[in-house]
Write a protein that holds these residues in place. Structure first.
Motif, PDB file in Angstrom:
ATOM      1  N   ILE A 142      11.450  11.019  -4.354  1.00 27.69           N
ATOM      2  CA  ILE A 142      10.558  12.143  -4.063  1.00 27.69           C
ATOM      3  C   ILE A 142      10.037  11.967  -2.636  1.00 27.69           C
ATOM      4  CG2 ILE A 142       8.475  13.388  -4.753  1.00 27.69           C
ATOM      5  CD1 ILE A 142       8.713  12.001  -7.504  1.00 27.69           C
ATOM      6  N   ARG A 143      10.097  13.024  -1.857  1.00 22.36           N
ATOM      7  CA  ARG A 143       9.558  12.992  -0.499  1.00 22.36           C
ATOM      8  C   ARG A 143       8.628  14.183  -0.319  1.00 22.36           C
ATOM      9  NH1 ARG A 143      13.148   9.638   3.042  1.00 22.36           N
ATOM     10  NH2 ARG A 143      11.582  10.278   4.557  1.00 22.36           N
TER      11      ARG A 143
ATOM     12  N   PHE B 123       7.383   5.987 -12.002  1.00 20.40           N
ATOM     13  CA  PHE B 123       7.305   6.366 -10.585  1.00 20.40           C
ATOM     14  C   PHE B 123       6.783   5.152  -9.814  1.00 20.40           C
ATOM     15  CE2 PHE B 123       6.518  10.240 -13.051  1.00 20.40           C
ATOM     16  CZ  PHE B 123       7.318  11.194 -12.422  1.00 20.40           C
ATOM     17  N   SER B 124       7.538   4.699  -8.807  1.00 21.30           N
ATOM     18  CA  SER B 124       7.121   3.519  -8.052  1.00 21.30           C
ATOM     19  C   SER B 124       7.375   3.746  -6.562  1.00 21.30           C
ATOM     20  CB  SER B 124       7.894   2.299  -8.547  1.00 21.30           C
ATOM     21  OG  SER B 124       9.274   2.466  -8.285  1.00 21.30           O
ATOM     22  N   HIS B 125       6.950   2.784  -5.737  1.00 19.63           N
ATOM     23  CA  HIS B 125       7.202   2.904  -4.289  1.00 19.63           C
ATOM     24  C   HIS B 125       7.251   1.507  -3.692  1.00 19.63           C
ATOM     25  CE1 HIS B 125       3.261   1.704  -2.682  1.00 19.63           C
ATOM     26  NE2 HIS B 125       2.869   2.019  -3.899  1.00 19.63           N
ATOM     27  N   VAL B 126       7.819   1.409  -2.506  1.00 22.43           N
ATOM     28  CA  VAL B 126       7.879   0.122  -1.806  1.00 22.43           C
ATOM     29  C   VAL B 126       7.278   0.239  -0.414  1.00 22.43           C
ATOM     30  CG1 VAL B 126       9.814  -0.826  -3.124  1.00 22.43           C
ATOM     31  CG2 VAL B 126      10.291   0.623  -1.134  1.00 22.43           C
ATOM     32  N   GLY B 127       6.357   1.215  -0.257  1.00 26.67           N
ATOM     33  CA  GLY B 127       5.671   1.384   1.023  1.00 26.67           C
ATOM     34  C   GLY B 127       6.322   2.411   1.935  1.00 26.67           C
ATOM     35  N   GLN B 128       7.557   2.805   1.616  1.00 24.18           N
ATOM     36  CA  GLN B 128       8.210   3.876   2.382  1.00 24.18           C
ATOM     37  C   GLN B 128       7.550   5.202   2.034  1.00 24.18           C
ATOM     38  OE1 GLN B 128      12.213   3.300   0.780  1.00 24.18           O
ATOM     39  NE2 GLN B 128      12.854   2.328   2.694  1.00 24.18           N
TER      40      GLN B 128
ATOM     41  N   GLU C 173       0.834  -1.210   0.000  1.00 23.60           N
ATOM     42  CA  GLU C 173       0.000   0.000   0.000  1.00 23.60           C
ATOM     43  C   GLU C 173       0.868   1.259   0.000  1.00 23.60           C
ATOM     44  OE1 GLU C 173      -3.586   1.182   2.724  1.00 23.60           O
ATOM     45  OE2 GLU C 173      -3.568  -1.002   2.425  1.00 23.60           O
ATOM     46  N   LEU C 174       0.389   2.272  -0.700  1.00 23.90           N
ATOM     47  CA  LEU C 174       1.114   3.550  -0.747  1.00 23.90           C
ATOM     48  C   LEU C 174       1.151   4.163   0.654  1.00 23.90           C
ATOM     49  CD1 LEU C 174       2.481   5.758  -2.472  1.00 23.90           C
ATOM     50  CD2 LEU C 174       0.216   6.795  -2.767  1.00 23.90           C
ATOM     51  N   ASN C 175       2.330   4.608   1.065  1.00 23.57           N
ATOM     52  CA  ASN C 175       2.453   5.285   2.353  1.00 23.57           C
ATOM     53  C   ASN C 175       1.551   6.524   2.348  1.00 23.57           C
ATOM     54  OD1 ASN C 175       3.730   7.224   4.366  1.00 23.57           O
ATOM     55  ND2 ASN C 175       4.868   5.336   4.746  1.00 23.57           N
TER      56      ASN C 175
END
Ligand code: HEM
Length: 162
Positions: free
Chosen positions: A72-73, A42-47, A3-5
């Motif tokens: 990106i933060r 653009f991807s994410h690992v839950g962070q 899930e996206l943070n």
């Protein structure tokens, strides 16, 4: 799938892969105008971090040209966004700015480069990402170099490919 943070929910519209729609346009007072194609991921690992990778190619020969990648933060509880970027030319930069709806306005806060980077050196970068009402993503990049003030270098639109 992770899930996206929640810290990144305001940027969920960026996630996935984007392909240039029609060739992008490159310009600068000191160079010959050119066309290019580009794939963004653009991807994410839950962070609370989005990972990105941009790959650009010569529109005619398909030869790989410019590449950049980074992270990106978002500052929690604000609309402040930071891009941490490394470019294949030897340039690294921090860009920060504000998210307004689905438009992101970024300005370089720090620019550094390898000791043998090609001249002229980039002194400043600003860019805008915008998700348009028609679902297309648009990116405009301006830069200032040792001998030119801040001026447009790139304009391109993308359609979502996955
Ligand atoms: C030229 C920077 C992205 C293609 C240049 C120059 C600089 C520069 C400093 C030389 C300008 C001069 O000689 O006065 C950047 C920066 C980028 C970026 C900071 C990203 C933020 C791209 C992308 C492409 C591209 C995505 C797509 C293919 C070119 C081409 C030239 C050029 C074809 C002219 C030929 C050459 O000098 O290689 N860029 N660029 N650039 N850029 Fe970019």
């Amino acid at each position: 799938t992770v899930e996206l943070n929640p810290a990144l929910l305001p940027l969920d519209w960026l996630l996935g892969t984007w392909e240039s729609d029609e060739p992008g346009e490159g310009c600068f007072p000191t160079i010959k105008p050119f066309h290019y194609t580009e794939t963004l991921n653009f991807s994410h690992v839950g962070q609370p971090v989005i990972n990105f990778m941009f790959s650009a190619f010569n529109a005619e020969t398909k030869k790989p040209l410019h590449r950049e990648s980074g992270f990106i933060r978002m500052q929690p509880g604000t609309n402040r966004v930071a891009f941490i970027i490394a470019q294949n030319s030897g340039l690294v930069e921090i860009e920060e700015g504000e998210l307004t709806g689905q438009q992101l306005n970024l300005q370089s806060q720090a620019v550094a480069r390898i000791s043998f980077a090609r001249e002229p050196h980039v002194q400043q970068i600003s860019r805008v990402f915008q998700l348009r009402p028609d679902g297309k993503l648009e990116q405009t990049v301006s830069m200032a170099t040792d001998n030119q003030p801040l001026m447009q270098h790139l304009h391109i639109t993308y359609r979502r490919s996955s």
